[in-house]
Structures are given as C-alpha cells and as structure tokens.
Design an enzyme around this catalytic site. Structure first.
Site, mmCIF file in Angstrom:
data_model
loop_
_atom_site.group_PDB
_atom_site.id
_atom_site.type_symbol
_atom_site.label_atom_id
_atom_site.label_comp_id
_atom_site.label_asym_id
_atom_site.label_seq_id
_atom_site.Cartn_x
_atom_site.Cartn_y
_atom_site.Cartn_z
ATOM 1 N N GLY A 48 0.655 -5.261 1.422
ATOM 2 C CA GLY A 48 -0.547 -5.440 0.612
ATOM 3 C C GLY A 48 -0.342 -6.336 -0.589
ATOM 4 C CG ASP A 52 -3.108 -8.243 2.301
ATOM 5 O OD1 ASP A 52 -3.757 -8.850 3.167
ATOM 6 O OD2 ASP A 52 -2.252 -7.387 2.575
ATOM 7 C CG ASP A 95 -6.496 -3.868 7.170
ATOM 8 O OD1 ASP A 95 -5.855 -3.923 6.104
ATOM 9 O OD2 ASP A 95 -6.767 -2.793 7.735
ATOM 10 C CB ILE A 123 -0.964 -0.005 1.208
ATOM 11 C CG1 ILE A 123 -2.027 1.071 1.051
ATOM 12 C CG2 ILE A 123 -0.207 0.136 2.511
ATOM 13 C CD1 ILE A 123 -3.184 0.928 2.031
ATOM 14 C CD GLU A 158 0.307 -5.936 5.897
ATOM 15 O OE1 GLU A 158 -0.340 -5.893 4.839
ATOM 16 O OE2 GLU A 158 1.200 -6.792 6.114
#
Length: 270
Positions: free
Chosen positions: A121, A124, A152, A66, A144
């Site tokens: 991210g 993810d 998340d 991110i 993270e």
C-alpha cells in the site's frame, strides 16, 4: 493544527509535513489511517497557507503497507452470501482508494520522502504523489502478488505513467524488492540521498523553492499535468487555453514579472 491517531501534521514556512506516525508498527496503514488521509488532505486543500506537502514516515521506515489486522477484520465480516460479500468488499476497496485519490487530487504539490520499507500500500501512496525521493537503502516492493491478490488502491493504474508499462508489469508480477538506486534508475524516485537526515533536508529545500512560486501558477501547472495524463494532447491544449484566459489576468503575473526585472524575490499572496 489538526490531530490524528495515525498521522503527525505540522505546518512551517508554508510547507505542510504529514508524517505516518506508527513507527512501532512500521507505519502500517490501520483503519484510522484511511479515514485520516482524506481528512488531512481536505485540510491541506482548505488551508491557503499550506503551499506544498511533504509525506514521510516516522522511525526507520516509510511504511510496510496495509495493516494485516485490517485485512483480518474484513475477512471476519464475510457472510455466506457471495453477492453481499462482493458488494461489501467493493465498497471497502473504493473507500481505501479515496485516501490516495485525495493525494492525487490535492491542489498543492505532494512530495514523498521515503526511507526503509515502502511496501504494498505504500507504493500505492507514493504513486499518487507528485514527486518521490528516497534513501539509497530504501526497499520497495509491490507485495500484493505475494498475498495472493492484485494491488487495488492505485499502483497498477498510476505506476505505468511513472516507470513505463513493461517494468511495472515485472515488478507487479514478481513482487521482487528493489532499492533506492534502482528506483531512481526506473524514474520512480527523482533522486536518492545517503540517509534519512539528508533526505528530509533535501526534500525540504525543494519544497521551500516550490513554496516561493506563485500559488496560482503552481495550482494551474499541477491541474494541467493531471488532466493531460488522462486526456489527449488536443484536450489538454484546449483546457489550458480556457484556464489561462482567467489566470493570465492574475496579480501574480505582475508580481513575478516585476521581480524578474528588478532581480528581487517575489512575494506572492496565499
């Protein structure tokens, strides 16, 4: 062909190639990325010619995760009301989750080709793909934890199904980096390649093989794998019985059987 700010999209030989396209920013996931991932996978699902998807990163890295500027912007939107802040944060997290849910829910197989950084991210994202391949020098990290937060957007929910609970916990709690060969040993990636060129060539060959199969059979296979991940064996068996009550009547089965008997290549409709 759709055009995007953060992505580059091509469709060749029934393979949709989606490239994270911010190499100057290590393909960090900015505000446009999260919206465009939902849009591009809507396009993939609606485009019958696209039978397989490859996701890669432009430049030297897959993605550094991110974009921190996005987090800074979100922090600047906070008010003095804790309840309203919580509601805003929750809605934003669900919006980000939708980007990778779109990958997981895609009717077509999605293959990640990973070189360089695959951090935060980006883990993810690749966890939501069907298969992952990497260069030996790729660098993975569930980063993270070092940012003072829990991942998340899907890593903690999907990764245990890929590498097992214990190793997922080690990597999530420590945030340590690990390279392509360890990722392969863990089962996170299927195979490692020497460099980015070999990686893309190898992944493209796998995608071409999948694209040559019956699209309905591929669709059913992916649906059953996803369903069985989240349901009991009994539920999964009942679902495939109902699904195949229709699908076993497809013309694709006749084409596949004829091709097998005559030792000729099957040619399936989109």
């Amino acid at each position: 062909m759709p055009e995007y700010q953060s992505l580059k999209v091509e469709l060749n030989n029934q393979i949709a190639h989606i490239q994270l396209n911010r190499p100057e920013k290590l393909n960090a996931m900015n505000a446009a990325f999260w919206e465009e991932m939902v849009e591009v996978f809507d396009w993939v699902d609606a485009t019958d010619e696209a039978r397989v998807v490859i996701i890669s990163g432009a430049g030297k890295h897959f993605s550094a995760g991110i974009d921190l500027a996005l987090l800074s912007t979100a922090a600047g939107e906070m008010t003095r009301d804790i309840g309203r802040n919580a509601e805003r944060i929750r809605r934003n997290v669900l919006r980000l989750q939708a980007a990778f849910n779109a990958v997981d829910n895609c009717r077509k197989p999605v293959i990640a080709a990973i070189q360089g950084y695959c951090i935060g991210g980006a883990i993810d994202l690749v966890s939501a793909c069907d298969m992952r391949y990497a260069t030996t020098d790729a660098s993975f990290s569930i980063k993270e934890i070092d940012m003072g937060m829990a991942a998340d957007v899907g890593t903690l929910q999907r990764l245990p199904h890929l590498i097992g609970d214990g190793m997922m916990r080690e990597l999530a709690y420590t945030g340590r980096s690990f390279a392509g060969e360890e990722a392969a040993a863990l089962g996170l990636v299927n195979r490692c390649f020497a460099d980015a060129d070999a990686l893309l060539a190898g992944v493209t060959a796998i995608a071409e093989e999948i694209a040559g199969k019956s699209p309905l059979a591929i669709r059913g296979t992916k649906e059953m794998i996803r369903y069985s991940r989240d349901h009991s064996v009994e539920d999964g068996l009942n679902y495939i019985a109902t699904w195949n009550a229709a699908m076993l009547q497809s013309e694709d089965m006749k084409i596949a059987m004829t091709a097998h008997m005559t030792r000729k290549k099957a040619d399936f409709a989109d």
